[in-house]
Design a protein around this motif. Structure first.
Motif, PDB file in Angstrom:
ATOM      1  N   PHE B 212       0.836  -1.213   0.000  1.00  0.00           N
ATOM      2  CA  PHE B 212       0.000   0.000   0.000  1.00  0.00           C
ATOM      3  C   PHE B 212       0.866   1.256   0.000  1.00  0.00           C
ATOM      4  CE2 PHE B 212       0.424  -1.157   4.521  1.00  0.00           C
ATOM      5  CZ  PHE B 212       0.757   0.048   5.118  1.00  0.00           C
ATOM      6  N   TYR B 214       1.490   4.506   1.610  1.00  0.00           N
ATOM      7  CA  TYR B 214       1.176   5.071   2.933  1.00  0.00           C
ATOM      8  C   TYR B 214       0.688   6.517   2.836  1.00  0.00           C
ATOM      9  CZ  TYR B 214       5.628   7.664   2.992  1.00  0.00           C
ATOM     10  OH  TYR B 214       6.651   8.530   2.711  1.00  0.00           O
ATOM     11  N   GLU B 217      -3.102   6.560   2.675  1.00  0.00           N
ATOM     12  CA  GLU B 217      -3.870   5.908   3.746  1.00  0.00           C
ATOM     13  C   GLU B 217      -4.139   6.918   4.862  1.00  0.00           C
ATOM     14  OE1 GLU B 217      -5.110   2.946   3.708  1.00  0.00           O
ATOM     15  OE2 GLU B 217      -4.066   2.083   1.983  1.00  0.00           O
ATOM     16  N   ALA B 223      -5.004   0.444   7.612  1.00  0.00           N
ATOM     17  CA  ALA B 223      -4.335  -0.164   6.452  1.00  0.00           C
ATOM     18  C   ALA B 223      -3.685  -1.484   6.860  1.00  0.00           C
ATOM     19  CB  ALA B 223      -3.299   0.797   5.886  1.00  0.00           C
TER      20      ALA B 223
END
Lengths: 351, 351
Positions: B212, B214, B217, B223
């Protein structure tokens, strides 16, 4: 059978009235004494439970967490309002359906803040082998805090002779033992505590090489540099927060931090930030959290060793004794205010 | 002797102009190119030094610390303003007074940001055994970052098949390798990075199970819960700060955190506070800082293993290449802005 068959007696209890929010210190009024319940002094027929008369009850820092309701289960269950607080205790067996425990045995383990407890979870109930030392020692130096100090120091810290050891909350049940184990190993030992009286104990009773009152130090970093001009090899962590930050700045290469507790954080909604973790890299530090529950397998080895130390006068031990179940709530509240000097316990009955 | 005897040539250098304050990101204008110095392409007679032509230079996160002046000596010395930046590099030996290095050898080790370096500290200079892989790999996958990933993952993390592994800064020189080592071990591997392009690489090039961005998020905790509904066994820490806090809240019992770097903190005067350290206790977590310098003893074992992996196509490796010494300052600045995709390096010369 020594148990008074079918006898039903009043069973006074200290209960939690309600869960606490995470961000305030416990007050006596969060608990109350209930003297209206009764108990039948027999285990239910066919059960493997043990009925004990509680003699000594323990006040330990980890109990703060249990006073608050958690969304996710913790490693110890939350207390249930309206029921007795639970903690480690020493009791005398009045009746038993369990083959390992007989009437008249003394035992220690998790019990209730009440005069009599029916213990149904007996996996961690331990028979007391040595009754020629004070029985109350089995909730301290010979019980959970003692095993915590033993496992934390010898297993987690990997100590070597001559190393520099720092212990916070050093006059508490765990800290006083870690310091004495470290001295027996030939380490240089310094402790911090929250009053001059405790500092005096550390230096003159427990034999620490040096000690300081953290409340009187305007700069913890400087206090540690003064006590450890060469730096710290081993930190036995009981408090967290600002003290941990100062310690991180003073660790030596290949240092070890045994994370046993962080009492300074237990009444804070949001825990203090720790800023110096970068030191872990440059100094190759190992920071290891641990729970005593993983070390019960070495309990008997520990018990024999420490009973021997006690009898030889190699280890001393200080208790702070509250008399009577009615004083249990204030004893627990005092623990988080740092009022206790030495291991805090409550005497429910002496026999 | 292949060296051009007595030849003196211009030696262009990238130098640090001044020390940086600890609390700001490096700028290109903190460095400058100097093209007025000359160098004699011979080692001083009687010395054990090695004169190399620098081919590839490395940009690594730990270099940020060296740009600031420290009161106490760090594990790597501060840069000296007015002299070339130093970093790991790959070079060709033009002259040598050292029995282990011959003219024409390729070597890697600490060198200067200049065209030619006289290397007098040869303890960590390593002869390159495999010239059938790209030489630039020896400042990456086969050099210091590779050994960091190898030692950090296998020695510090004690990985087991089937464990849940999280890596931050996962597309960087170290992270991309840790992820691939973890996959080879049979772990479930998730990485975080700072752009969609990098996340795409993690999933489609390096074979991470999940990744992912960051920066996209709003809640790192969520997350991680999404990627690790069962929690994290191993965290390979490259960033620190808020990510570490979120990871601590998602670790499993007996988790391990290898603290390799904390790049998010390197340009902050006061580091961010980490609040969730209490999790170390309840989850019995071990957080271990380490330095690659303690693992050079296993370099040859590592080199053979990873060269084999590369030749078998079991590991892939991505470089971000800046051409020319004149582009070295911007490459280093870009590292702290997260501009690089893969291992950042500088080509000074290709042969």
């Amino acid at each position: 059978m020594m148990a008074m068959e079918e006898e039903v007696v009043v069973n006074r209890k200290a209960v939690l009235k309600h869960h606490l929010p995470p961000d305030r210190v416990p007050k006596e009024s969060d608990m109350e004494l209930v003297a209206t319940d009764t108990v039948r002094l027999r285990v239910p027929s066919g059960s493997t439970a043990v009925l004990v008369k509680n003699l000594y009850l323990s006040c330990d820092p980890y109990m703060r967490s249990r006073m608050t309701k958690h969304d996710e289960p913790s490693y110890v269950p939350d207390f249930v309002p309206g029921t007795p607080i639970s903690s480690h205790g020493v009791g005398k067996v009045l009746d038993s359906g369990h083959p390992d425990f007989k009437v008249g045995d003394y035992v220690w383990g998790m019990t209730g803040w009440e005069e009599y407890s029916l213990i149904t979870s007996t996996e961690h109930l331990i028979k007391i082998n040595h009754t020629d030392v004070p029985l109350s020692y089995y909730i301290g130096i010979l019980g959970m805090p003692g095993l915590t100090a033993y496992a934390g120091f010898y297993e987690i810290c990997s100590p070597k002779k001559g190393e520099y050891v720092f212990i916070s909350a050093a006059s508490g049940a765990v800290g006083q033992l870690v310091g004495q184990f470290a001295k027996l190993m030939g380490c240089y030992v310094v402790g911090s505590a929250g009053s001059d009286e405790k500092v005096n104990l550390l230096k003159n009773m427990f034999g620490f090489h040096e000690a300081f009152n953290y409340k009187k130090e305007p700069d913890l970093n400087k206090a540690l540099k003064r006590c450890f001009p060469e730096g710290i090899d081993i930190y036995f962590e009981n408090v967290g927060g600002a003290m941990l930050d100062a310690v991180l700045a003073n660790m030596r290469l290949n240092g070890r931090i045994a994370v046993c507790g962080m009492i300074s954080q237990y009444n804070l909604g949001k825990h203090e930030g720790v800023h110096n973790l970068l030191a872990l890299i440059a100094k190759c530090i190992c920071m290891q959290g641990f729970l005593v529950s993983n070390y019960y397998k070495c309990y008997r080895e520990f018990e024999e060793k420490v009973v021997q130390y006690i009898k030889e006068g190699k280890i001393v031990y200080i208790e702070d004794i509250a008399e009577g179940l009615e004083n249990a709530p204030s004893a627990l509240v005092g623990l988080f205010a740092g009022r206790n000097v030495g291991k805090q316990l409550i005497v429910v009955a002496r026999e």
